[in-house]
Design a protein around this motif. Structure first.
Motif, PDB file in Angstrom:
ATOM      1  N   VAL A 170      91.328  18.378  36.921  1.00 55.25           N
ATOM      2  CA  VAL A 170      91.601  17.016  37.488  1.00 55.25           C
ATOM      3  C   VAL A 170      92.759  18.028  37.805  1.00 55.25           C
ATOM      4  N   GLN A 171      93.732  18.297  39.045  1.00 53.25           N
ATOM      5  CA  GLN A 171      95.051  18.782  39.291  1.00 53.25           C
ATOM      6  C   GLN A 171      96.107  17.552  39.525  1.00 53.25           C
ATOM      7  N   THR A 172      97.522  17.099  39.974  1.00 46.68           N
ATOM      8  CA  THR A 172      98.388  16.167  39.333  1.00 46.68           C
ATOM      9  C   THR A 172      97.904  15.453  40.886  1.00 46.68           C
ATOM     10  N   GLY A 173      98.223  14.624  41.305  1.00 48.55           N
ATOM     11  CA  GLY A 173      97.150  13.879  42.661  1.00 48.55           C
ATOM     12  C   GLY A 173      96.076  13.478  42.838  1.00 48.55           C
ATOM     13  N   GLU A 174      95.296  13.692  42.550  1.00 53.59           N
ATOM     14  CA  GLU A 174      93.941  14.090  42.177  1.00 53.59           C
ATOM     15  C   GLU A 174      92.938  12.236  41.767  1.00 53.59           C
ATOM     16  N   GLN A 175      92.150  11.993  42.314  1.00 54.35           N
ATOM     17  CA  GLN A 175      91.946  10.612  41.570  1.00 54.35           C
ATOM     18  C   GLN A 175      90.432  11.494  40.340  1.00 54.35           C
ATOM     19  N   VAL A 176      90.553  10.359  39.670  1.00 58.06           N
ATOM     20  CA  VAL A 176      89.686  10.346  38.600  1.00 58.06           C
ATOM     21  C   VAL A 176      88.971   8.990  38.289  1.00 58.06           C
ATOM     22  N   VAL A 177      87.497   9.710  38.061  1.00 54.17           N
ATOM     23  CA  VAL A 177      86.631   7.698  37.980  1.00 54.17           C
ATOM     24  C   VAL A 177      86.578   8.380  36.772  1.00 54.17           C
ATOM     25  N   ILE A 178      86.097   7.293  35.711  1.00 58.99           N
ATOM     26  CA  ILE A 178      85.330   7.550  34.978  1.00 58.99           C
ATOM     27  C   ILE A 178      84.598   6.363  34.244  1.00 58.99           C
ATOM     28  N   ARG A 179      83.375   6.106  33.413  1.00 58.43           N
ATOM     29  CA  ARG A 179      82.229   5.051  33.783  1.00 58.43           C
ATOM     30  C   ARG A 179      82.640   4.617  31.922  1.00 58.43           C
ATOM     31  N   ALA A 180      82.377   3.121  32.139  1.00 61.74           N
ATOM     32  CA  ALA A 180      81.438   2.690  30.628  1.00 61.74           C
ATOM     33  C   ALA A 180      79.744   2.369  30.779  1.00 61.74           C
ATOM     34  N   THR A 181      79.368   2.748  29.914  1.00 59.64           N
ATOM     35  CA  THR A 181      77.967   1.771  29.468  1.00 59.64           C
ATOM     36  C   THR A 181      77.323   1.219  28.369  1.00 59.64           C
ATOM     37  N   GLY A 182      76.157   0.787  28.197  1.00 59.14           N
ATOM     38  CA  GLY A 182      76.238  -0.006  27.045  1.00 59.14           C
ATOM     39  C   GLY A 182      75.361   0.984  26.592  1.00 59.14           C
ATOM     40  N   VAL A 183      74.619   1.339  25.916  1.00 57.95           N
ATOM     41  CA  VAL A 183      74.235   1.655  24.872  1.00 57.95           C
ATOM     42  C   VAL A 183      73.416   1.118  23.347  1.00 57.95           C
ATOM     43  N   VAL A 184      71.838   1.748  23.803  1.00 58.63           N
ATOM     44  CA  VAL A 184      70.954   0.974  23.063  1.00 58.63           C
ATOM     45  C   VAL A 184      70.361   2.422  22.622  1.00 58.63           C
ATOM     46  N   GLY A 185      71.050   2.838  20.761  1.00 59.50           N
ATOM     47  CA  GLY A 185      69.977   3.436  20.136  1.00 59.50           C
ATOM     48  C   GLY A 185      70.526   5.085  21.028  1.00 59.50           C
ATOM     49  N   SER A 186      70.248   5.917  21.334  1.00 60.41           N
ATOM     50  CA  SER A 186      71.223   7.410  22.322  1.00 60.41           C
ATOM     51  C   SER A 186      70.625   6.985  23.516  1.00 60.41           C
ATOM     52  N   ASN A 187      70.077   5.971  24.077  1.00 57.21           N
ATOM     53  CA  ASN A 187      69.829   5.106  25.718  1.00 57.21           C
ATOM     54  C   ASN A 187      70.842   4.746  25.979  1.00 57.21           C
ATOM     55  N   ALA A 188      71.874   5.691  27.554  1.00 54.47           N
ATOM     56  CA  ALA A 188      72.698   4.883  28.707  1.00 54.47           C
ATOM     57  C   ALA A 188      71.716   3.290  28.691  1.00 54.47           C
ATOM     58  N   VAL A 189      73.188   2.585  29.332  1.00 54.09           N
ATOM     59  CA  VAL A 189      72.250   0.819  29.654  1.00 54.09           C
ATOM     60  C   VAL A 189      73.215   0.755  30.727  1.00 54.09           C
ATOM     61  N   TYR A 190      73.138   0.766  31.693  1.00 53.40           N
ATOM     62  CA  TYR A 190      73.595   0.812  33.184  1.00 53.40           C
ATOM     63  C   TYR A 190      74.243  -0.320  33.490  1.00 53.40           C
ATOM     64  N   GLY A 191      74.881  -1.226  34.049  1.00 53.81           N
ATOM     65  CA  GLY A 191      75.024  -2.252  35.118  1.00 53.81           C
ATOM     66  C   GLY A 191      75.629  -3.058  33.460  1.00 53.81           C
ATOM     67  N   THR A 192      76.731  -2.770  32.334  1.00 56.40           N
ATOM     68  CA  THR A 192      77.390  -3.333  31.508  1.00 56.40           C
ATOM     69  C   THR A 192      78.298  -4.339  31.566  1.00 56.40           C
ATOM     70  N   GLU A 193      79.435  -3.596  33.051  1.00 54.35           N
ATOM     71  CA  GLU A 193      79.999  -4.523  33.344  1.00 54.35           C
ATOM     72  C   GLU A 193      80.874  -4.827  32.401  1.00 54.35           C
ATOM     73  N   PRO A 194      82.074  -3.767  31.950  1.00 54.04           N
ATOM     74  CA  PRO A 194      82.472  -4.937  30.513  1.00 54.04           C
ATOM     75  C   PRO A 194      83.883  -5.093  31.387  1.00 54.04           C
ATOM     76  N   ALA A 195      84.819  -5.518  30.206  1.00 57.54           N
ATOM     77  CA  ALA A 195      86.144  -5.841  31.312  1.00 57.54           C
ATOM     78  C   ALA A 195      86.622  -5.068  30.407  1.00 57.54           C
ATOM     79  N   TRP A 196      88.098  -4.333  31.074  1.00 62.41           N
ATOM     80  CA  TRP A 196      89.009  -3.575  31.131  1.00 62.41           C
ATOM     81  C   TRP A 196      90.412  -3.765  30.723  1.00 62.41           C
TER      82      TRP A 196
END
Length: 129
Positions: free
Chosen positions: A39-65
């Protein structure tokens, strides 16, 4: 339970997607995914939070940031404008039964915004908070 969703583009069936729902109290953790490697200065960065069960990602968790005690909102994604000179820690937390699951990451940039990409819950569960 497990559901099969029909995937369509412009009214034409292009496949199916098997989806398994997970009860919130079954989550074992929260994981923030994303990086600033190219990433370069001024560029937009997006990070994602997922739930986890075992080694599987669980999408749609919607945590509080939050960051430094400031509530940033509820959702799957956190986006910000990259600036190497500004460092802060953001945290994603989700109440799973009696436990609070959380993960944090150091980001470089001004405080950003939280958004949702998860599908809304079925009508029987009520509206998204």
């Amino acid at each position: 339970g497990t559901e099969t969703l029909e995937l369509t583009i412009d009214g034409r069936n292009v496949g199916t997607l098997n989806v398994e729902s997970v009860a919130p109290d079954a989550l074992e953790g929260i994981r923030i995914v994303g990086d600033e490697l190219s990433v370069q200065t001024g560029e937009q960065v997006v990070i994602r939070a997922t739930g986890v069960v075992g080694s599987n990602a669980v999408y749609g968790t919607e945590p509080a940031w939050d960051s430094m005690g400031m509530n940033l909102g509820v959702g799957d994604l956190y986006s910000y404008t990259y600036d190497a000179d500004q460092e802060t820690t953001v945290r994603a937390a989700f109440a799973a039964g009696s436990a609070e699951l959380e993960d944090s990451i150091v980001v470089h940039g001004e405080l950003g915004t939280v958004s949702r990409v998860a599908l809304p819950p079925p009508p029987s569960l009520g509206p998204n908070p």
